[in-house]
Design a protein around this motif. Sequence first.
Motif, PDB file in Angstrom:
ATOM      1  N   ASP A 103      54.161   2.716 -23.853  1.00  0.00           N
ATOM      2  CA  ASP A 103      53.936   3.679 -24.656  1.00  0.00           C
ATOM      3  C   ASP A 103      52.354   4.094 -24.906  1.00  0.00           C
ATOM      4  O   ASP A 103      52.117   5.095 -25.338  1.00  0.00           O
ATOM      5  CB  ASP A 103      54.407   3.025 -26.266  1.00  0.00           C
ATOM      6  N   LEU A 104      51.487   3.178 -24.272  1.00  0.00           N
ATOM      7  CA  LEU A 104      50.297   3.786 -24.463  1.00  0.00           C
ATOM      8  C   LEU A 104      49.826   4.758 -23.451  1.00  0.00           C
ATOM      9  O   LEU A 104      50.132   4.660 -22.445  1.00  0.00           O
ATOM     10  CB  LEU A 104      49.419   2.427 -23.984  1.00  0.00           C
TER      11      LEU A 104
ATOM     12  N   PHE B 212      49.728   6.568 -28.508  1.00  0.00           N
ATOM     13  CA  PHE B 212      51.030   6.395 -28.091  1.00  0.00           C
ATOM     14  C   PHE B 212      51.679   7.818 -27.576  1.00  0.00           C
ATOM     15  O   PHE B 212      51.452   8.897 -28.412  1.00  0.00           O
ATOM     16  CB  PHE B 212      51.870   5.821 -28.896  1.00  0.00           C
ATOM     17  N   ASN B 213      52.503   7.908 -26.757  1.00  0.00           N
ATOM     18  CA  ASN B 213      53.448   8.996 -26.183  1.00  0.00           C
ATOM     19  C   ASN B 213      54.630   9.295 -27.137  1.00  0.00           C
ATOM     20  O   ASN B 213      55.528   9.992 -26.758  1.00  0.00           O
ATOM     21  CB  ASN B 213      53.738   8.876 -24.700  1.00  0.00           C
ATOM     22  N   LYS B 214      54.836   8.571 -28.343  1.00  0.00           N
ATOM     23  CA  LYS B 214      55.869   8.578 -29.061  1.00  0.00           C
ATOM     24  C   LYS B 214      55.344   8.919 -30.621  1.00  0.00           C
ATOM     25  O   LYS B 214      54.343   8.352 -31.057  1.00  0.00           O
ATOM     26  CB  LYS B 214      56.734   7.518 -29.131  1.00  0.00           C
ATOM     27  N   PRO B 215      56.198   9.654 -31.462  1.00  0.00           N
ATOM     28  CA  PRO B 215      55.632  10.186 -32.756  1.00  0.00           C
ATOM     29  C   PRO B 215      55.872   8.956 -33.996  1.00  0.00           C
ATOM     30  O   PRO B 215      55.080   9.096 -34.802  1.00  0.00           O
ATOM     31  CB  PRO B 215      56.570  11.374 -32.921  1.00  0.00           C
ATOM     32  N   ASP B 216      56.516   8.110 -33.676  1.00  0.00           N
ATOM     33  CA  ASP B 216      57.012   7.113 -34.584  1.00  0.00           C
ATOM     34  C   ASP B 216      56.633   5.719 -34.381  1.00  0.00           C
ATOM     35  O   ASP B 216      56.896   4.904 -35.297  1.00  0.00           O
ATOM     36  CB  ASP B 216      58.274   7.355 -35.085  1.00  0.00           C
TER      37      ASP B 216
ATOM     38  N   SER C  88      46.356   3.754 -39.249  1.00  0.00           N
ATOM     39  CA  SER C  88      46.930   4.945 -38.261  1.00  0.00           C
ATOM     40  C   SER C  88      46.309   6.289 -38.574  1.00  0.00           C
ATOM     41  O   SER C  88      46.688   6.973 -39.729  1.00  0.00           O
ATOM     42  CB  SER C  88      48.558   5.004 -38.419  1.00  0.00           C
ATOM     43  N   PRO C  89      45.621   6.903 -37.698  1.00  0.00           N
ATOM     44  CA  PRO C  89      44.984   8.045 -37.563  1.00  0.00           C
ATOM     45  C   PRO C  89      46.144   9.300 -37.762  1.00  0.00           C
ATOM     46  O   PRO C  89      45.948  10.234 -38.666  1.00  0.00           O
ATOM     47  CB  PRO C  89      44.243   8.436 -36.456  1.00  0.00           C
ATOM     48  N   SER C  90      47.232   8.898 -37.120  1.00  0.00           N
ATOM     49  CA  SER C  90      48.403  10.203 -36.907  1.00  0.00           C
ATOM     50  C   SER C  90      48.888   9.971 -38.321  1.00  0.00           C
ATOM     51  O   SER C  90      49.516  10.983 -38.779  1.00  0.00           O
ATOM     52  CB  SER C  90      49.149   9.864 -35.942  1.00  0.00           C
TER      53      SER C  90
ATOM     54  N   CYS D  13      53.184  12.533 -30.656  1.00  0.00           N
ATOM     55  CA  CYS D  13      52.351  11.522 -30.441  1.00  0.00           C
ATOM     56  C   CYS D  13      51.887  10.753 -31.710  1.00  0.00           C
ATOM     57  O   CYS D  13      52.052  11.378 -32.814  1.00  0.00           O
ATOM     58  CB  CYS D  13      51.134  11.644 -29.504  1.00  0.00           C
ATOM     59  N   SER D  14      51.653   9.373 -31.607  1.00  0.00           N
ATOM     60  CA  SER D  14      50.889   8.715 -32.740  1.00  0.00           C
ATOM     61  C   SER D  14      49.994   7.823 -32.310  1.00  0.00           C
ATOM     62  O   SER D  14      49.515   7.848 -31.104  1.00  0.00           O
ATOM     63  CB  SER D  14      52.278   7.843 -33.440  1.00  0.00           C
ATOM     64  N   SER D  15      49.090   6.988 -33.351  1.00  0.00           N
ATOM     65  CA  SER D  15      47.979   6.346 -32.987  1.00  0.00           C
ATOM     66  C   SER D  15      47.694   5.222 -33.917  1.00  0.00           C
ATOM     67  O   SER D  15      48.018   5.268 -35.114  1.00  0.00           O
ATOM     68  CB  SER D  15      46.889   7.129 -32.908  1.00  0.00           C
ATOM     69  N   ILE D  16      47.122   4.341 -33.565  1.00  0.00           N
ATOM     70  CA  ILE D  16      46.587   3.274 -34.370  1.00  0.00           C
ATOM     71  C   ILE D  16      45.046   3.198 -34.070  1.00  0.00           C
ATOM     72  O   ILE D  16      44.547   3.030 -32.999  1.00  0.00           O
ATOM     73  CB  ILE D  16      47.369   2.064 -34.348  1.00  0.00           C
ATOM     74  N   GLN D  17      44.245   2.270 -34.987  1.00  0.00           N
ATOM     75  CA  GLN D  17      42.787   1.779 -34.740  1.00  0.00           C
ATOM     76  C   GLN D  17      42.735   0.805 -35.563  1.00  0.00           C
ATOM     77  O   GLN D  17      42.955   0.396 -36.334  1.00  0.00           O
ATOM     78  CB  GLN D  17      41.965   3.066 -35.003  1.00  0.00           C
TER      79      GLN D  17
END
Length: 433
Positions: free
Chosen positions: A359-360, A281-285, A306-308, A319-323
């Motif tokens: 956001d993706l 994602f292009n946002k941190p939270d 969440s890897p982030s 940025c932030s992320s999920i898997q």
Amino acid sequence: MKNIVLGAGIAGIAAAYELNRNDIKSVIFEKNNDWGGLLDNFEIEGFRFDKFVHLSFASDKYVNDIFYQTEFISHDPVSQNFYKGHWLKHPAQNNLFQLEKEEKEKILADFKSRKDKDISEIANYEEWLRVQYGNYFAENFPMVYTEKYWTVEAKDLETKWVGNRMYKPTLEEVEQGIVSSETPNTYYAKEMRYPTKGGYKSFMMPMVKNLDIRTNSGVNKINLSNKTITLSDDITYEFDNLISSLPLTEICKLINDVPSHVIAASEKLNYTSGYLVSLGFNKPDLADKLWFYIYDKDILSARVYSPSMKSPDNVPEGCSSIQAEIYFNKGQKLDLSDAEILEHTINKFIGIGLFNEEDLVVKDIRSEKYANVIFDHHIYENRKIVLDFLEKNNIISVGRFGEWEYFWSDQSLLSGKNGAIKLLEKINKKPIS
């Protein structure tokens, strides 16, 4: 003396590492283009994703002396559960406060009317769940999750694997979790650790420094009569000793002249495979949960993390992320294309409010053939047949799929170490304390 290790996952690495500590050299052959096995990771546009969720709560000194040479981040083991639009603390069985009054009453009534059975009287995992939690909770929570995570019905599993993995609350804990969200964390670990940089495999870095790891070197054939292995490039190597972390289901296909009953036993061993849906994602939270479980049948994903949150090093700045993990049985993929599974996952996650389409910035799907061992009712007899054959032929089998066990990463490391000790005792002709 030629010592060969098959597979450069954590068990194979640990075996070669322990041999090296005792001045015994070995060569590791790995079919992939990098070492790490299921502890490896991949990067997409600056986003790093592990292969399945990994967090360490190891307590063994040998493991920790290796892992914690690497700088790490410590997390509280706080996870959640998504169920019919509600977010419940984990474990759900004693954190039901967010549910509607009628459903909480059904769960509590069934919990109070559970049958009192000794473990020796319980025939399968479904019965175990009903005895522990009552019918309503068992049917709507863990039995649904079992089919998503284990890809079989709960009645098809035995129960020895459960151990302390499933929390068994008292009546008082269930009642408290119904009337209040202020409940203690009853997760089985007190702290979860993750490397500050480089993904989970960074914990293994102290072990690989002086090892001879040859990647892109899959094994095509193992000849026990002349003690050779032939790789996928048709190059043949002789060996005196062989340690294997290959799945029991795979190694039997590679060895010449395996008895038919051993082949049959290996083919009956069951396991899960898994899709990894990785989103950046292009946002941190946007990723605000370290990990969570999904009980809804209409959402394919079983577990999300969440890897982030595990480490900010896993994403670009800001940025932030999920898997998400989606499981299927024994390599038999779902009757959907990868693109359809990816689209389904994204749409479901948007629907439950995790993020918006705009956001993706990264979306990826890939799969791993081996995820977990399935503990069906015939696992132990079939596993024993295969392991006895390997032992009889002086092959030391290690790791989650080499021992066909429910091993976490620390247990897989110790499995590799113990395999090396077996070989050292054979070479030295005396026990090693």
